[in-house]
Scaffold this motif. Structure first.
Motif, PDB file in Angstrom:
ATOM      1  N   LEU A  86       2.421  14.558  69.020  1.00 50.54           N
ATOM      2  CA  LEU A  86       1.116  14.772  69.635  1.00 50.54           C
ATOM      3  C   LEU A  86       1.306  15.515  70.945  1.00 50.54           C
ATOM      4  O   LEU A  86       2.311  15.339  71.642  1.00 50.54           O
ATOM      5  CB  LEU A  86       0.421  13.433  69.920  1.00 50.54           C
ATOM      6  CG  LEU A  86       0.047  12.554  68.720  1.00 50.54           C
ATOM      7  CD1 LEU A  86      -0.432  11.186  69.210  1.00 50.54           C
ATOM      8  CD2 LEU A  86      -1.035  13.219  67.888  1.00 50.54           C
ATOM      9  N   LEU A  87       0.326  16.348  71.295  1.00 53.06           N
ATOM     10  CA  LEU A  87       0.341  16.991  72.615  1.00 53.06           C
ATOM     11  C   LEU A  87       0.191  15.927  73.685  1.00 53.06           C
ATOM     12  O   LEU A  87      -0.660  15.035  73.586  1.00 53.06           O
ATOM     13  CB  LEU A  87      -0.790  18.011  72.718  1.00 53.06           C
ATOM     14  CG  LEU A  87      -0.694  19.223  71.769  1.00 53.06           C
ATOM     15  CD1 LEU A  87      -1.947  20.078  71.887  1.00 53.06           C
ATOM     16  CD2 LEU A  87       0.539  20.038  72.098  1.00 53.06           C
ATOM     17  N   GLU A  88       1.008  16.000  74.716  1.00 53.88           N
ATOM     18  CA  GLU A  88       1.077  14.929  75.706  1.00 53.88           C
ATOM     19  C   GLU A  88       0.105  15.110  76.868  1.00 53.88           C
ATOM     20  O   GLU A  88      -0.378  14.127  77.439  1.00 53.88           O
ATOM     21  CB  GLU A  88       2.506  14.845  76.272  1.00 53.88           C
ATOM     22  CG  GLU A  88       3.575  14.556  75.238  1.00 53.88           C
ATOM     23  CD  GLU A  88       3.627  13.083  74.859  1.00 53.88           C
ATOM     24  OE1 GLU A  88       3.553  12.242  75.771  1.00 53.88           O
ATOM     25  OE2 GLU A  88       3.719  12.797  73.660  1.00 53.88           O
ATOM     26  N   VAL A  90      -2.962  16.464  77.225  1.00 55.27           N
ATOM     27  CA  VAL A  90      -4.396  16.642  76.993  1.00 55.27           C
ATOM     28  C   VAL A  90      -5.026  15.267  76.827  1.00 55.27           C
ATOM     29  O   VAL A  90      -4.349  14.278  76.540  1.00 55.27           O
ATOM     30  CB  VAL A  90      -4.679  17.504  75.752  1.00 55.27           C
ATOM     31  CG1 VAL A  90      -4.120  18.905  75.916  1.00 55.27           C
ATOM     32  CG2 VAL A  90      -4.115  16.852  74.494  1.00 55.27           C
ATOM     33  N   VAL A  92      -7.523  12.529  74.953  1.00 55.66           N
ATOM     34  CA  VAL A  92      -7.751  12.211  73.542  1.00 55.66           C
ATOM     35  C   VAL A  92      -8.968  12.956  73.011  1.00 55.66           C
ATOM     36  O   VAL A  92      -8.934  13.544  71.927  1.00 55.66           O
ATOM     37  CB  VAL A  92      -7.920  10.690  73.367  1.00 55.66           C
ATOM     38  CG1 VAL A  92      -8.393  10.358  71.951  1.00 55.66           C
ATOM     39  CG2 VAL A  92      -6.609   9.971  73.672  1.00 55.66           C
ATOM     40  N   GLU A  94     -10.271  15.738  73.984  1.00 56.11           N
ATOM     41  CA  GLU A  94      -9.984  17.172  73.865  1.00 56.11           C
ATOM     42  C   GLU A  94      -9.135  17.455  72.631  1.00 56.11           C
ATOM     43  O   GLU A  94      -9.369  18.443  71.914  1.00 56.11           O
ATOM     44  CB  GLU A  94      -9.272  17.665  75.126  1.00 56.11           C
ATOM     45  CG  GLU A  94     -10.111  17.552  76.392  1.00 56.11           C
ATOM     46  CD  GLU A  94      -9.291  17.745  77.667  1.00 56.11           C
ATOM     47  OE1 GLU A  94      -9.895  18.028  78.717  1.00 56.11           O
ATOM     48  OE2 GLU A  94      -8.045  17.621  77.604  1.00 56.11           O
ATOM     49  N   LEU A  95      -8.162  16.612  72.380  1.00 50.99           N
ATOM     50  CA  LEU A  95      -7.277  16.827  71.243  1.00 50.99           C
ATOM     51  C   LEU A  95      -8.030  16.691  69.919  1.00 50.99           C
ATOM     52  O   LEU A  95      -7.916  17.545  69.038  1.00 50.99           O
ATOM     53  CB  LEU A  95      -6.118  15.829  71.285  1.00 50.99           C
ATOM     54  CG  LEU A  95      -5.118  15.909  70.128  1.00 50.99           C
ATOM     55  CD1 LEU A  95      -4.465  17.280  70.061  1.00 50.99           C
ATOM     56  CD2 LEU A  95      -4.056  14.818  70.279  1.00 50.99           C
ATOM     57  N   ALA A  98     -10.390  19.620  69.468  1.00 50.38           N
ATOM     58  CA  ALA A  98      -9.698  20.862  69.120  1.00 50.38           C
ATOM     59  C   ALA A  98      -9.342  20.885  67.643  1.00 50.38           C
ATOM     60  O   ALA A  98      -9.496  21.910  66.964  1.00 50.38           O
ATOM     61  CB  ALA A  98      -8.441  21.013  69.974  1.00 50.38           C
ATOM     62  N   VAL A  99      -8.853  19.759  67.115  1.00 44.28           N
ATOM     63  CA  VAL A  99      -8.506  19.705  65.691  1.00 44.28           C
ATOM     64  C   VAL A  99      -9.768  19.807  64.840  1.00 44.28           C
ATOM     65  O   VAL A  99      -9.798  20.535  63.845  1.00 44.28           O
ATOM     66  CB  VAL A  99      -7.727  18.412  65.388  1.00 44.28           C
ATOM     67  CG1 VAL A  99      -7.543  18.237  63.888  1.00 44.28           C
ATOM     68  CG2 VAL A  99      -6.373  18.444  66.086  1.00 44.28           C
ATOM     69  N   VAL A 126      -3.016  11.697  76.426  1.00 42.61           N
ATOM     70  CA  VAL A 126      -2.246  11.233  75.276  1.00 42.61           C
ATOM     71  C   VAL A 126      -0.878  10.724  75.711  1.00 42.61           C
ATOM     72  O   VAL A 126      -0.367   9.728  75.194  1.00 42.61           O
ATOM     73  CB  VAL A 126      -2.108  12.359  74.234  1.00 42.61           C
ATOM     74  CG1 VAL A 126      -1.166  11.948  73.108  1.00 42.61           C
ATOM     75  CG2 VAL A 126      -3.478  12.735  73.685  1.00 42.61           C
ATOM     76  N   ARG A 134      -1.368   5.616  70.138  1.00 40.59           N
ATOM     77  CA  ARG A 134      -1.066   6.938  69.571  1.00 40.59           C
ATOM     78  C   ARG A 134      -1.330   6.949  68.065  1.00 40.59           C
ATOM     79  O   ARG A 134      -1.817   7.947  67.520  1.00 40.59           O
ATOM     80  CB  ARG A 134       0.392   7.316  69.843  1.00 40.59           C
ATOM     81  CG  ARG A 134       0.691   7.696  71.272  1.00 40.59           C
ATOM     82  CD  ARG A 134       2.192   7.789  71.514  1.00 40.59           C
ATOM     83  NE  ARG A 134       2.495   8.164  72.875  1.00 40.59           N
ATOM     84  CZ  ARG A 134       2.870   9.393  73.255  1.00 40.59           C
ATOM     85  NH1 ARG A 134       3.003  10.344  72.351  1.00 40.59           N
ATOM     86  NH2 ARG A 134       3.127   9.662  74.513  1.00 40.59           N
ATOM     87  N   LEU A 141      -7.219  12.117  64.088  1.00 44.28           N
ATOM     88  CA  LEU A 141      -6.953  13.500  63.694  1.00 44.28           C
ATOM     89  C   LEU A 141      -7.027  13.660  62.175  1.00 44.28           C
ATOM     90  O   LEU A 141      -7.465  14.696  61.667  1.00 44.28           O
ATOM     91  CB  LEU A 141      -5.580  13.937  64.205  1.00 44.28           C
ATOM     92  CG  LEU A 141      -5.394  13.911  65.729  1.00 44.28           C
ATOM     93  CD1 LEU A 141      -3.990  14.386  66.099  1.00 44.28           C
ATOM     94  CD2 LEU A 141      -6.453  14.752  66.422  1.00 44.28           C
TER      95      LEU A 141
END
Length: 299
Positions: A86-88, A90, A92, A94-95, A98-99, A126, A134, A141
């Motif tokens: 996972l991108l660290e 950003v 939650v 936003e992540l 984005a997906v 994240v 996580r 996602l």
């Protein structure tokens, strides 16, 4: 209408090692199928082929009648893989947004956050989340595109009891076609319409939980080992006994004749305590069908 997922005579080799050996599998619309097997049975390889992440050495895999990679690109498959990165840096929200933005018709962001129980984490970075948190984000996602097929590899690893229950409640509520691999056999017994049991890269059992348990037959006599080392050879020699398993201080005798086994058990051993008889559960069937009946099962 084609099956949601179909694998036909799939083989996968890594040099001299055969990970999958002629696997056939179909999953119909709306089914929830648990993929079970010991470590090295081929579960992760099968899921990777079903997702188009690996190509089979021979055989064919399709999702909704099409190549898996194409269906994945179209956003029709939601995936939760073991230890997916996972991108660290950003948040939650936003992540997940984005997906979701990569799909043509995603559900509302608030609904996805709520479904994965990450509303309270939405503004957290994240990189500051715990392992269980996580995993909830990974589940969000997987849901972000509103998929027709969910593929979940060990989805509840790292979750507490409430987190596991919440995840399965959401999967059940959605009613989407779901294929999941798990080591928590109680989850398979509770939530799966079918279980597919792999061993040595082959399907050795496929059917509803009760049908798989019926392949083993009989019942179990269980008793407390009292902290000592049981005499497995003498236990195996008791009338009706088909297998012996020792786990966390409990001895389980799989038997085709519980009455005969009980009579001989009390006649042979003086210090037997906590004796009870039980129907074969999925764990016992799993151990038996994969050749795991042994005194080594003490972990």
């Amino acid at each position: 209408m084609p099956d949601v997922l179909e694998l036909e005579d799939v083989r996968k080799r890594y040099g001299p090692v055969t990970a999958l050996d002629g696997v056939g599998l179909t999953v119909a619309e709306g089914e929830t199928v648990a993929l079970l097997g010991p470590n090295g049975a081929g579960k992760s390889t099968l899921l990777s082929i079903a997702l188009g992440l690996l190509k089979p050495t021979t055989g064919r895999a399709t999702v909704l009648g099409r190549p898996p990679a194409a269906v994945l690109r179209d956003g029709l498959v939601g995936v939760l893989l073991q230890e997916a990165g996972l991108l660290e840096d950003v948040r939650v929200r936003e992540l997940v947004a984005a997906v979701a933005g990569m799909y043509d018709h995603p559900p509302p962001l608030a609904a996805t956050l709520r479904a994965a129980r990450v509303e309270d984490l939405a503004d957290r970075l994240v990189g500051r989340l715990s392992g269980g948190q996580r995993q909830r984000v990974r589940f969000a996602l997987a849901l972000a595109g509103g998929p027709r097929l969910l593929v979940l590899d060990e989805p509840t690893v790292g979750l507490d009891v409430d987190g596991r229950r919440a995840l399965w409640q959401e999967v059940t509520r959605r009613g989407a076609t779901t294929v999941f691999a798990t080591h928590y056999l109680a989850e398979a017994e509770t939530y799966a319409d079918r279980v597919v049991l792999l061993a040595g890269g082959r399907v050795i059992a496929d059917g509803p939980v009760e049908a798989v348990k019926a392949l083993v037959g009989g019942g179990e006599v269980r008793f407390d080992s009292g902290g000592g080392t049981p005499d497995v050879a003498r236990l195996r020699a008791l009338p009706g006994v088909r297998g012996v398993r020792v786990h966390n201080g409990t001895v389980a005798l799989r038997t085709g004749d519980s009455d005969a086994t009980l009579r001989a058990l009390f006649a042979t051993f003086d210090d037997v305590r906590g004796v009870r008889t039980e129907r074969i559960d999925l764990e016992s069937a799993f151990v038996s069908l994969t050749g795991g009946d042994s005194e080594e099962g003490t972990g």
